[in-house]
Write an enzyme that holds these catalytic residues in place. Structure first.
Site, PDB file in Angstrom:
ATOM      1  N   HIS A  60       4.014   7.182   3.499  1.00 22.64           N
ATOM      2  CA  HIS A  60       4.931   6.045   3.431  1.00 22.64           C
ATOM      3  C   HIS A  60       4.580   5.103   2.296  1.00 22.64           C
ATOM      4  O   HIS A  60       3.483   5.158   1.753  1.00 22.64           O
ATOM      5  CB  HIS A  60       4.961   5.273   4.763  1.00 22.64           C
TER       6      HIS A  60
ATOM      7  N   GLU B  18      -7.572   4.638   9.861  1.00 26.32           N
ATOM      8  CA  GLU B  18      -7.193   4.386   8.476  1.00 26.32           C
ATOM      9  C   GLU B  18      -8.351   3.837   7.672  1.00 26.32           C
ATOM     10  O   GLU B  18      -9.261   3.215   8.221  1.00 26.32           O
ATOM     11  CB  GLU B  18      -6.029   3.390   8.423  1.00 26.32           C
TER      12      GLU B  18
ATOM     13  N   GLN C  70      -3.903   3.609   1.385  1.00 29.65           N
ATOM     14  CA  GLN C  70      -4.210   3.692   2.815  1.00 29.65           C
ATOM     15  C   GLN C  70      -4.318   5.172   3.194  1.00 29.65           C
ATOM     16  O   GLN C  70      -3.314   5.886   3.222  1.00 29.65           O
ATOM     17  CB  GLN C  70      -3.090   3.020   3.627  1.00 29.65           C
TER      18      GLN C  70
ATOM     19  N   HIS D 171       0.818  -1.213   0.000  1.00 28.97           N
ATOM     20  CA  HIS D 171       0.000   0.000   0.000  1.00 28.97           C
ATOM     21  C   HIS D 171       0.855   1.268   0.000  1.00 28.97           C
ATOM     22  O   HIS D 171       2.036   1.227   0.320  1.00 28.97           O
ATOM     23  CB  HIS D 171      -0.980   0.023   1.181  1.00 28.97           C
TER      24      HIS D 171
ATOM     25  N   GLU E  37       7.555   0.862   5.014  1.00 29.73           N
ATOM     26  CA  GLU E  37       6.909  -0.118   5.890  1.00 29.73           C
ATOM     27  C   GLU E  37       7.035  -1.493   5.244  1.00 29.73           C
ATOM     28  O   GLU E  37       6.860  -1.632   4.033  1.00 29.73           O
ATOM     29  CB  GLU E  37       5.428   0.259   6.049  1.00 29.73           C
TER      30      GLU E  37
HETATM   31  C1  V0V Z   1       9.157  12.347   9.417  1.00 25.60           C
HETATM   32  N1  V0V Z   1      10.089  12.558   8.469  1.00 25.60           N
HETATM   33  C2  V0V Z   1       9.708  11.935   7.341  1.00 25.60           C
HETATM   34  C3  V0V Z   1       8.468  11.326   7.652  1.00 25.60           C
HETATM   35  N2  V0V Z   1       8.154  11.602   8.943  1.00 25.60           N
HETATM   36  N3  V0V Z   1      10.273  11.823   6.131  1.00 25.60           N
HETATM   37  C4  V0V Z   1       9.614  11.128   5.205  1.00 25.60           C
HETATM   38  N4  V0V Z   1       8.414  10.511   5.414  1.00 25.60           N
HETATM   39  C5  V0V Z   1       7.824  10.611   6.623  1.00 25.60           C
HETATM   40  N5  V0V Z   1       6.651  10.010   6.830  1.00 25.60           N
HETATM   41  C6  V0V Z   1      11.320  13.305   8.589  1.00 25.60           C
HETATM   42  C7  V0V Z   1      11.160  14.633   9.292  1.00 25.60           C
HETATM   43  O1  V0V Z   1      10.696  15.603   8.376  1.00 25.60           O
HETATM   44  C8  V0V Z   1      12.542  14.886   9.766  1.00 25.60           C
HETATM   45  O2  V0V Z   1      13.317  15.366   8.696  1.00 25.60           O
HETATM   46  C9  V0V Z   1      13.065  13.506  10.094  1.00 25.60           C
HETATM   47  O3  V0V Z   1      12.208  12.591   9.401  1.00 25.60           O
HETATM   48  C10 V0V Z   1      13.048  13.119  11.556  1.00 25.60           C
HETATM   49  O4  V0V Z   1      11.898  13.581  12.080  1.00 25.60           O
HETATM   50  P1  V0V Z   1      11.677  13.573  13.659  1.00 25.60           P
HETATM   51  O5  V0V Z   1      10.948  14.806  14.002  1.00 25.60           O
HETATM   52  O6  V0V Z   1      12.922  13.275  14.386  1.00 25.60           O
HETATM   53  O7  V0V Z   1      10.877  12.306  13.855  1.00 25.60           O
HETATM   54  P2  V0V Z   1       9.369  12.149  14.117  1.00 25.60           P
HETATM   55  O8  V0V Z   1       9.159  12.221  15.580  1.00 25.60           O
HETATM   56  O9  V0V Z   1       8.588  13.025  13.222  1.00 25.60           O
HETATM   57  O10 V0V Z   1       9.205  10.645  13.643  1.00 25.60           O
HETATM   58  C11 V0V Z   1       9.409  10.272  12.344  1.00 25.60           C
HETATM   59  C12 V0V Z   1       9.275   8.743  12.292  1.00 25.60           C
HETATM   60  C13 V0V Z   1       7.901   8.398  12.921  1.00 25.60           C
HETATM   61  C14 V0V Z   1       9.360   8.329  10.818  1.00 25.60           C
HETATM   62  C15 V0V Z   1      10.409   8.107  13.081  1.00 25.60           C
HETATM   63  O11 V0V Z   1       6.866   9.028  12.185  1.00 25.60           O
HETATM   64  C16 V0V Z   1       7.637   6.924  13.003  1.00 25.60           C
HETATM   65  O12 V0V Z   1       8.090   6.239  13.924  1.00 25.60           O
HETATM   66  N6  V0V Z   1       6.874   6.379  12.020  1.00 25.60           N
HETATM   67  C17 V0V Z   1       6.510   4.952  12.005  1.00 25.60           C
HETATM   68  C18 V0V Z   1       5.106   4.734  12.478  1.00 25.60           C
HETATM   69  C19 V0V Z   1       4.084   5.413  11.593  1.00 25.60           C
HETATM   70  O13 V0V Z   1       4.396   6.227  10.751  1.00 25.60           O
HETATM   71  N7  V0V Z   1       2.758   5.072  11.830  1.00 25.60           N
HETATM   72  C20 V0V Z   1       1.653   5.641  11.074  1.00 25.60           C
HETATM   73  C21 V0V Z   1       1.228   4.723   9.979  1.00 25.60           C
HETATM   74  P3  V0V Z   1      14.309  16.599   8.844  1.00 25.60           P
HETATM   75  O14 V0V Z   1      13.434  17.756   9.193  1.00 25.60           O
HETATM   76  O15 V0V Z   1      15.236  16.186   9.961  1.00 25.60           O
HETATM   77  O16 V0V Z   1      14.979  16.688   7.510  1.00 25.60           O
HETATM   78  S1  V0V Z   1       0.402   3.294  10.639  1.00 25.60           S
HETATM   79  C22 V0V Z   1       0.269   2.126   9.378  1.00 25.60           C
HETATM   80  O17 V0V Z   1       0.784   2.416   8.236  1.00 25.60           O
HETATM   81  C23 V0V Z   1      -0.386   0.913   9.667  1.00 25.60           C
HETATM   82  C24 V0V Z   1      -1.030   0.639  10.974  1.00 25.60           C
HETATM   83  C25 V0V Z   1      -0.471  -0.160   8.643  1.00 25.60           C
HETATM   84  O18 V0V Z   1      -0.133   0.056   7.495  1.00 25.60           O
HETATM   85  O19 V0V Z   1      -0.917  -1.301   8.994  1.00 25.60           O
HETATM   86 CO    CO Z   2       0.835   1.632   6.335  1.00 28.61          CO
END
Ligand code: V0V
Ligand code: CO
Length: 132
Positions: free
Chosen positions: A78, A43, A54, A7, A128
């Protein structure tokens, strides 16, 4: 390693409006809607061929998608790839030096097992892994 695109995750502010837009404009049928508390999102999954769109709406501002929208606005959040064995792929990617967000797989939507790789390790794309 990657077997298919499972997705594309898209961050939205208004889930009902986004579902309606994709349905009316693109003919995408949404068959699944669910809250994943552990990920801080509500979602909706819409089928597109063998893959899904998604739509992700944050449950609060202090969640991954909430922070993303505040920093960057709505948009692609993502890319999720289908793999046969998330645990094995995580091991291979760790060995290759990538920054894993999840050291261990965790439960995702649709009874899947998922894990995230940090965007800083993948050219700015949050990745992911999904095992059905
Ligand atoms: C943050 N950054 C991204 C980003 N989110 N870059 C690309 N794509 C994204 N989605 C960048 C952000 O702009 C910063 O860049 C850098 O990463 C670090 O950001 P941060 O402030 O230190 O980190 P956070 O606290 O914003 O966390 C970012 C992460 C967090 C990716 C670590 O979002 C995470 O743990 N994501 C995994 C869980 C998730 O996303 N769940 C929702 C979907 P600069 O400014 O330093 O350049 S749930 C899902 O998909 C499900 C349930 C499923 O499919 O089944
Ligand atoms: Co997802």
């Amino acid at each position: 390693m990657f077997q298919r695109v499972d997705h594309i995750g898209i961050a939205v502010r208004d889930l009902d409006a986004a579902i309606a837009f994709y349905q009316v404009t693109f003919g995408v049928a949404f068959t699944y809607r669910h809250t994943v508390e552990s990920q801080g999102v509500e979602e909706a999954m819409g089928r597109v061929g063998e893959s899904w769109i998604q739509l992700l709406c944050p449950l609060g501002s202090d969640t991954p998608v909430g922070k993303f929208i505040e920093a960057r606005g709505e948009g692609v959040h993502h890319v999720a790839y289908g793999v046969a064995d998330v645990h094995a792929v995580l091991g291979d990617l760790k060995e290759a030096g990538l920054h894993l967000i999840d050291e261990h797989p965790r439960p995702g939507s649709r009874d899947s097992t998922i894990a995230f790789i940090h965007p800083k390790s993948v050219g700015g794309v949050l990745v992911e892994l999904v095992q059905e």
